[in-house]
Design a protein around this motif. Structure first.
Motif, short mmCIF file in Angstrom:
data_model
loop_
_atom_site.label_atom_id
_atom_site.label_comp_id
_atom_site.label_asym_id
_atom_site.label_seq_id
_atom_site.Cartn_x
_atom_site.Cartn_y
_atom_site.Cartn_z
N ARG A 71 0.38 -1.10 -0.36
CA ARG A 71 0.17 0.05 -0.07
C ARG A 71 0.74 1.37 -0.02
NH1 ARG A 71 -2.35 -3.28 3.73
NH2 ARG A 71 -4.18 -4.50 2.97
N HIS A 72 2.08 1.06 0.32
CA HIS A 72 2.67 2.86 0.49
C HIS A 72 3.62 2.92 -1.02
CE1 HIS A 72 5.91 4.26 3.70
NE2 HIS A 72 5.33 5.39 2.72
N LEU A 73 3.63 1.22 -1.26
CA LEU A 73 4.30 1.26 -2.91
C LEU A 73 3.33 2.43 -3.58
CD1 LEU A 73 6.28 1.03 -4.63
CD2 LEU A 73 5.54 -1.48 -5.29
N GLU A 74 1.97 2.09 -2.97
CA GLU A 74 0.86 2.53 -4.08
C GLU A 74 0.76 4.17 -4.37
OE1 GLU A 74 -1.83 -1.23 -3.68
OE2 GLU A 74 -2.72 0.44 -2.46
N LEU A 75 0.83 4.62 -2.55
CA LEU A 75 1.15 5.94 -2.22
C LEU A 75 1.91 6.82 -3.09
CD1 LEU A 75 0.07 5.62 0.82
CD2 LEU A 75 -1.13 7.05 -0.41
N MET A 136 -4.90 2.44 7.21
CA MET A 136 -4.70 0.76 6.18
C MET A 136 -4.76 -0.06 7.17
SD MET A 136 -1.78 2.89 3.26
CE MET A 136 -0.73 3.58 4.94
N THR A 137 -5.56 -1.20 6.47
CA THR A 137 -5.50 -2.25 7.79
C THR A 137 -5.03 -3.51 6.85
OG1 THR A 137 -7.92 -2.85 7.39
CG2 THR A 137 -7.09 -1.61 9.27
N ASP A 138 -4.57 -4.86 7.21
CA ASP A 138 -5.13 -5.72 6.40
C ASP A 138 -5.88 -6.43 6.82
OD1 ASP A 138 -2.38 -5.96 5.10
OD2 ASP A 138 -1.36 -6.15 6.98
N GLY A 139 -7.51 -5.28 5.99
CA GLY A 139 -8.95 -6.41 5.76
C GLY A 139 -9.47 -6.76 7.94
N GLU A 140 -8.67 -6.10 8.96
CA GLU A 140 -9.72 -5.57 10.41
C GLU A 140 -9.87 -4.52 10.06
OE1 GLU A 140 -6.09 -5.85 10.15
OE2 GLU A 140 -5.81 -8.08 10.27
N PRO A 141 -10.89 -4.42 10.67
CA PRO A 141 -11.82 -3.26 10.61
C PRO A 141 -10.83 -2.08 11.34
CG PRO A 141 -12.68 -4.84 12.33
CD PRO A 141 -11.45 -5.98 11.54
N TYR A 153 -9.29 2.56 3.96
CA TYR A 153 -8.34 2.61 2.64
C TYR A 153 -8.83 2.31 1.53
CZ TYR A 153 -3.90 2.61 -0.36
OH TYR A 153 -2.85 2.28 -1.66
N GLU A 154 -9.29 0.65 2.20
CA GLU A 154 -9.37 -0.77 1.08
C GLU A 154 -10.74 -0.74 1.02
OE1 GLU A 154 -7.84 -2.52 -0.35
OE2 GLU A 154 -6.39 -2.52 0.39
N GLN A 155 -11.67 0.06 1.64
CA GLN A 155 -13.32 0.30 1.34
C GLN A 155 -13.31 0.99 0.06
OE1 GLN A 155 -15.19 1.73 5.00
NE2 GLN A 155 -15.27 -0.60 5.07
N LEU A 156 -12.11 2.60 0.58
CA LEU A 156 -12.05 3.79 -0.56
C LEU A 156 -11.94 3.30 -2.15
CD1 LEU A 156 -10.84 6.90 1.25
CD2 LEU A 156 -13.43 6.05 1.05
N LEU A 157 -10.65 2.49 -1.90
CA LEU A 157 -10.74 1.64 -3.47
C LEU A 157 -11.87 0.81 -3.57
CD1 LEU A 157 -7.46 2.73 -2.89
CD2 LEU A 157 -6.95 1.03 -3.82
N ALA A 158 -11.97 0.40 -2.99
CA ALA A 158 -13.19 -0.82 -3.78
C ALA A 158 -14.24 0.39 -4.55
CB ALA A 158 -13.84 -1.97 -2.34
N GLN A 159 -14.68 1.61 -4.03
CA GLN A 159 -15.34 2.16 -4.59
C GLN A 159 -15.61 2.90 -5.48
OE1 GLN A 159 -16.72 4.32 -0.73
NE2 GLN A 159 -17.38 2.25 -0.23
#
Ligand code: ADP
Length: 541
Positions: A71-75, A136-141, A153-159
């Motif tokens: 994720r850091h690399l994506e940023l 940023m989490t690894d799937g946990e809330p 992070y993951e929710q935003l990316l998914a949308q």
């Protein structure tokens, strides 16, 4: 010729097209995550949309506090390629400095690993420009936090949409900002232009520097908040190399395991990391390190003994490099020239332990206090000044610019010699040198020699006040556990004696249980000096 703009966008788009199937591997707390360059590119595009939707505009600064992860690399790519500036934040800074750098950079948004939220909570009130925190989490809330507003992070990316029109940016625009520690006062900001990063990345791929190529598997252990993760994330991505991100809290054992499992060819870190890993390998055995073609050491001097042991015990070449936050950072690399082929191994180690040859494309001068240049004879010492397309020309909004950037040259504050072949050897930082009776003593040289002793795990030499000579060297030595109580100070001095003039030898040797380290893992000599002066250095017998 065409005057195309040298921007990071090419470094992102070219590999996605040429090597979509290549892998990026990222260690998480409990597992290993893998995806391809095609997946990576898709997520960077989505992330650029997320940034835009959260109101980030061209020229805004966006902070990232994170371990080395995918994720850091994506940023690292989404932020500069959409026109904003990536502020790589050193999450090990003290609280006041953390709030200082985020305020000083004027960050509008903060991306943060879930585990680092507690660092931000106490300073949140002071972060006036920050309009939100993306966790940023690894799937946990996301952990409950008082910070607000909070995004996942993951929710935003998914949308987010799968298309983004990356803007045509000027190569002079700011891609990154990184703060470097100062002797006194707050950290100083260094701004990296797209052009500087582009040329620096290209330089890292030259055979005679680090030769990063598609065939490599590159693992930057150096934190990505430290001077562009020394440039590996950008150059490795550009070339389409396989990448291994060591993730949260990597232990020396984790690193050895990743090298073993993923067949890492290039890994980079400060020497203390490899010294720690060496201990694990020696104690546990069973790790195969043969894939390594370069274990890159920078940030502090690579001890000659470390280079020799890795070569002779594990067949692993340590490549010694030197640079600073202000130099993006690669400035020199110690590679042997073809004329060195006939030399003995011992002579070769002597050369490889030097900081090396200036990177192609940079200019240097080595000057005395009066500005005159020293002879290139490997003996005369002077301060290294640098110039070039990936050397900073100022600190961001900082009065201290004029102390360091003078007449178009970066004054590095590093005292070096240059030999007849052009190899630079760093003798000390000006602030760490021992000035004994008007003569300079290199603490780095003494440390290197001490660390070649089989009983020594770590050694740091500092200047202590002396009535007659003004300053004298004191050696602080951490012994390997099995040698504690079995080695004397006199043995240490006798070990050094054949290699140095008598007046260079430390006046005393203190055996201590640890040497304090800075937030980037270097020996923290300032703290050691202060501890000595306050009588807080506790020797162990
Ligand atoms: P900080 O000042 O916070 O440590 P930098 O990473 O910018 O931040 O530090 C750069 C300094 O680190 C250089 O000026 C030099 O003194 C030291 N350094 C970097 N690489 C080496 C090396 N290979 N050998 C010795 N010293 C090094």
């Amino acid at each position: 010729m065409m005057h195309t703009q040298l921007t990071l966008r090419l470094l992102l788009e070219q590999p996605a097209e040429l090597f979509p199937y290549k892998e990026i591997i990222s260690r998480t707390e409990n597992a290993t995550f893998r995806y391809t360059y095609a997946d990576f590119y898709r997520r960077v595009v989505r992330l650029a949309n997320v940034l835009q939707d959260l109101g980030v505009k061209q020229g805004d600064r966006v902070a990232v506090l994170a371990w080395n992860t995918y994720r850091h690399l994506e940023l690292y790519f989404a932020i500069p390629c959409m026109g904003a500036t990536l502020h790589m934040v050193n999450f090990r800074l003290f609280r006041d400095q953390l709030s200082y750098v985020i305020r000083h950079a004027g960050d509008v948004l903060v991306f943060v690993d879930d585990s680092m939220l507690p660092m931000l909570e106490p300073i949140a009130e002071k972060l006036n420009d920050v309009r939100g925190f993306v966790v940023m989490t690894d799937g946990e809330p996301v952990t409950q936090t008082a910070l607000s507003p909070i995004y996942d992070y993951e929710q935003l990316l998914a949308q987010a949409p799968d298309q983004f029109a990356f803007p045509d940016l000027s190569e002079e625009s700011a891609a990154g900002i990184c703060y470097t520690s100062a002797t006194t006062g707050n950290p100083k900001g260094v701004v990296y232009s797209h052009r500087g990063l582009y040329l620096h990345s290209l330089n890292m791929c030259i055979a005679d520097t680090l030769g990063i190529s598609e065939r490599d598997t590159v693992m930057p252990v150096v934190p990505m908040f430290h001077a562009n993760g020394w440039g590996f994330p950008y150059s490795a991505t550009w070339m389409g190399a396989t990448q291994v991100m060591p993730g949260p809290h990597p232990s020396p054992k984790d690193l050895a395991q990743l090298i073993n499992d993923e067949h890492v060819t290039v890994a980079a870190a400060v020497p203390t990391v490899w010294l720690d890993m060496e201990r694990v390998i020696e104690q546990e055995g069973g790790y195969d390190l043969h894939s390594l073609r370069a274990l890159v050491v920078g940030g502090s001097a690579a001890p000659r003994g470390l280079i020799q042991r890795f070569q002779e015990k594990y067949g692993v070449p340590i490549v010694h490099a030197y640079g600073m936050t202000e130099t993006t950072p690669l400035a020199t690399v110690s590679r042997l020239k073809s004329i060195h082929d006939p030399l003995s191994n011992e002579e070769k180690y002597d050369i490889r332990a030097k900081q090396g040859l200036l990177a192609s494309g940079l200019k240097m001068r080595v000057v005395r206090d009066d500005g005159s240049e020293v002879a290139h004879n490997g003996k005369e010492m002077g301060e290294l000044l640098l110039q070039g397309p990936w050397i900073a020309d100022s600190y961001y909004n900082d009065e201290r610019t004029k102390e360091t950037f003078i007449d178009g040259w970066l004054h590095t504050g590093d005292v070096v010699t240059v030999d007849e072949e052009g190899y630079i050897q760093l003798m000390d930082r000006t602030k760490d040198l021992v000035k004994s009776g008007g003569e300079w003593i290199s603490t780095v040289e003494l440390e290197n020699a001490l660390m070649a002793h089989p009983a020594v795990a770590e050694a740091a030499v500092i200047a202590i006040p002396h009535e007659k000579w003004r300053e004298r060297p004191l050696a602080c030595v951490v012994l390997k556990p099995e040698y504690v109580g079995k080695v004397t100070k006199e043995e240490m001095i006798d070990f050094l004696a054949p290699h140095f003039a008598k007046w260079w030898l430390p006046d005393d040797v203190l055996f201590v249980d640890a040497i304090p380290r800075t937030s980037t893992g270097k020996f923290f000599k300032k703290q050691l000096r202060e501890a000595y002066q306050k009588g807080e250095l506790n020797p162990i017998s």
